[in-house]
Design a protein around this motif. Structure first.
Motif, short mmCIF file in Angstrom:
data_model
loop_
_atom_site.label_atom_id
_atom_site.label_comp_id
_atom_site.label_asym_id
_atom_site.label_seq_id
_atom_site.Cartn_x
_atom_site.Cartn_y
_atom_site.Cartn_z
N GLN A 113 45.54 18.10 34.21
CA GLN A 113 44.64 17.29 34.78
C GLN A 113 44.63 17.51 36.22
O GLN A 113 43.59 17.63 36.90
N LEU A 114 45.74 17.46 36.88
CA LEU A 114 45.83 17.38 38.23
C LEU A 114 45.32 18.80 38.80
O LEU A 114 44.83 19.30 39.83
N GLU A 115 45.74 20.00 38.13
CA GLU A 115 45.61 21.41 38.51
C GLU A 115 43.86 21.38 38.40
O GLU A 115 43.36 22.11 39.27
N GLN A 116 43.38 20.78 37.53
CA GLN A 116 41.76 20.91 37.39
C GLN A 116 41.17 20.27 38.71
O GLN A 116 40.08 20.85 39.27
N GLN A 117 41.81 19.13 38.78
CA GLN A 117 41.21 18.50 40.02
C GLN A 117 41.50 18.89 41.41
O GLN A 117 40.67 19.09 42.36
N TYR A 118 42.79 19.49 41.60
CA TYR A 118 43.04 20.01 43.25
C TYR A 118 43.30 21.40 42.99
O TYR A 118 43.51 21.88 44.00
N GLY A 119 43.29 22.03 42.06
CA GLY A 119 43.63 23.65 41.91
C GLY A 119 45.15 23.75 41.83
O GLY A 119 46.04 22.75 41.85
N PRO A 120 45.45 24.98 41.59
CA PRO A 120 47.15 25.33 41.43
C PRO A 120 47.75 25.06 42.68
O PRO A 120 47.53 25.51 43.78
N ILE A 121 49.06 24.66 42.48
CA ILE A 121 49.90 24.52 43.78
C ILE A 121 51.25 25.13 43.51
O ILE A 121 51.78 25.00 42.42
N GLN A 122 51.63 25.83 44.70
CA GLN A 122 52.93 26.60 44.43
C GLN A 122 53.92 25.90 44.75
O GLN A 122 54.16 25.19 45.81
N MET A 123 54.81 25.81 43.82
CA MET A 123 55.94 25.04 44.05
C MET A 123 57.31 25.63 44.63
O MET A 123 57.48 26.87 44.16
N MET A 124 58.07 25.09 45.61
CA MET A 124 58.85 26.16 46.15
C MET A 124 60.13 25.75 45.30
O MET A 124 60.85 24.80 44.97
N THR A 125 60.73 27.00 44.91
CA THR A 125 62.19 26.95 44.40
C THR A 125 62.81 28.59 44.80
O THR A 125 62.37 29.03 45.29
#
Lengths: 398, 171
Positions: A163-175
């Motif tokens: 849902q959040l991805e649809q709302q804000y787009g993909p986010i790169q997680m730092m790992t």
């Protein structure tokens, strides 16, 4: 006229003969050239095979062992629910500045890494990134379900992330990179870069081939060989940077400058990572050594995903160490990261803009220390940093 | 017949003709022989791809023409021309007209053929000297039949002009 031409040429060219010696030499040369092709072909095939073998060897290098730094990972479920609770506090306070600042002061890197390393639902880690993203942006106010258990969150995390991805787009997680990537340029080119490079390489190889087969202009041949060599070297040369891809390398590179400064006999056997945090594309590490010495090191994330590149390190005993930081939120003007060692007397830090008088505060610093982010909305004017103990007494002004 | 035998047979049948053909372009017997050798080596190497659709003669002449064209474009050849010109200017007091005047009519004709631009020389030597048909010349040179016809006609005209000029100079 035809007969005249024929007769004239036959008469004038009477002496032109393909001599017997030349015929023998031709036969010899033709057969020798035939034989010469075979070793070349064999060498080319063998070289390709060796290159392929090397590529596969590099690719299938085992993934480095997972190491969790016990002090920060602790109980993943408990830490996760604390963070969830903190997010709900921000929501309850209607995304007020004070709560948002408190939320963003700490990083989720350690918790996210623990989730991934201990094989919890990966979406839980991604969900933390979205929570920080929402809190970090003034315009966003996403309310997530309250009163949930860790098990319920685990079940719902993939859907929430979707849902959040649809709302804000993909986010790169730092790992940390999941595998140690080979330290060569060619492995970091995208498909079109590789296709382009191969096309240029083939073009110059063909030019060289036709030059050597035909006109044999050695000046051009030298230039062509130089271009081909430069292309090979640029593609296959190892990168200069030493990339950090796991905790062991992070620890080693963090304390290396300290060890170099103190001399080779310095005892670093007790060194261990106390805290790791990420803010923006930076990774900050606080390493504890013996005798209450702490090293605070910073690393920059490589944009190609090769790992982290060492930036700087400072060390001290029982003192808060700072470093200017990239701003996490759009409205942040000046940002500083504070590396607070365990059992520090500092419990509250304030940043004051001397020109405007604006103050931002970081309080309730944990007993076990940590790495904290604090930002000021303006970037102009001098900043004064004040450190207070738990009784509100000023310890230091900077 | 195996490849070695085919090569030997081709050298026996066409070796001399190819040397003479190539000489028309390079005007040096040693170079002509070397280039003929190169043509035969290429022929030997390409025998596995030779599908017998064309005759061996056509195939060999095509290779020889290609080898010669490559040589004429090469730096090696340009270097030779420059050094020859340099030596000629240093050596001789005789005018080219005087030299031509002393040669036989046949020699003059051949020298005029040698002086033609390559594309006209190609059609002339293949059609008259090597006795290929116009269709075969078109296949060897890989140009349309009509182009071959036009070039033959122009080459003849040019040759006629050159011969006329030669006669006038001789007188």
């Amino acid at each position: 006229m035809g007969d005249k031409i024929r007769e004239a040429m036959q008469e004038v060219y009477r002496e032109g003969r393909f001599s017997h010696e030349k015929k023998l030499e031709t036969k010899r040369k033709a057969m020798r050239q035939e034989r010469l092709w075979k070793p070349y072909l064999f060498t080319a095939i063998m070289t390709c095979a060796v290159v392929l073998l090397l590529v596969f060897l590099v690719k299938i290098e085992p993934i480095p062992p997972e190491v969790a730094w016990s002090e920060t990972t602790g109980n993943v479920e408990k830490l996760y629910m604390e963070r969830w609770q903190q997010y709900n506090e921000v929501v309850a306070a209607d995304f007020r500045e004070k709560e948002r600042t408190a939320y963003l002061a700490t990083s989720d890197f350690s918790l996210q890494q623990s989730i991934l390393n201990r094989h919890y639902e990966p979406s839980l880690a991604q969900l933390l990134s979205y929570m920080s993203y929402v809190v970090g942006n003034k315009e966003y106010t996403t309310i997530l379900p309250k009163n949930m258990t860790f098990a319920q969150l685990t079940a719902q995390a993939p859907k929430l992330v979707q849902q959040l991805e649809q709302q804000y787009g993909p986010i790169q997680m730092m790992t940390f990179p999941t595998e140690k990537l080979p330290n060569m340029n060619v492995f970091y080119m995208d498909v079109w870069q590789i296709v382009g490079s191969l096309a240029i390489f083939s073009f110059f190889a063909y030019l060289l081939y036709s030059n050597l087969r035909g006109n044999r202009n050695y000046i051009f041949a030298t230039i062509q060989i130089a271009i081909l060599l430069m292309m090979i070297i640029s593609m296959l040369s190892p990168l200069n940077e030493q990339y950090v891809t796991n905790e062991e390398e992070l620890l080693a590179q963090s304390i290396a400058p300290y060890q170099e400064f103190m001399g080779e006999w310095t005892n670093i056997s007790q060194a261990k990572i106390a805290h790791i945090a990420s803010f923006g594309n930076r990774l900050d590490v606080l390493v504890k050594l013996e005798d209450d010495i702490c090293v605070y090191a910073t690393f920059q994330q490589d944009d190609k995903g090769r790992g982290f590149i060492y930036q700087s390190s400072v060390w001290g005993r029982n003192e808060v160490m700072t470093s200017a930081a990239p701003t996490v939120r759009e409205q942040d003007g000046t940002a500083i990261i504070f590396a607070v060692p365990a059992n520090s007397h500092v419990k509250r830090i304030t940043m004051k803009n001397n020109a405007t008088g604006e103050v931002t505060t970081l309080d309730h610093l944990a007993q076990e220390g940590g790495i904290y982010y604090l930002a000021h909305p303006t970037s102009d004017g001098d900043i004064t940093i004040n450190y207070f103990d738990e009784n509100g007494q000023l310890l230091k002004e900077q | 017949m195996n490849r070695d035998e085919l090569l030997a047979q081709a050298m026996e049948l066409y070796g001399d003709y190819l040397v003479r053909l190539i000489y028309t372009y390079v005007r040096n017997w040693q170079t002509a022989e070397d280039l003929t050798q190169e043509a035969f080596i290429r022929y030997y190497r390409s025998l596995s791809n030779f599908r017998q659709e064309a005759s061996v003669k056509t195939y060999l002449y095509r290779i020889a023409i290609n080898v010669t064209h490559d040589y004429l474009k090469s730096w090696k050849h340009k270097k030779v021309i420059v050094s020859e010109l340099f030596q000629r200017t240093l050596k001789t007091n005789e005018t080219p007209e005087k030299i031509i005047g002393e040669k036989s009519e046949q020699q003059q004709l051949v020298e005029h053929i040698e002086q033609l631009p390559t594309k006209y020389k190609d059609v002339l030597v293949l059609f008259y000297f090597a006795e290929f048909s116009l269709q075969e010349v078109s296949e060897i040179l890989n140009v349309p039949l009509n182009t071959v016809k036009t070039r033959v006609s122009r080459a003849r005209k040019m040759l006629g002009q050159l011969l006329e000029e030669g006669e006038e100079d001789g007188r």
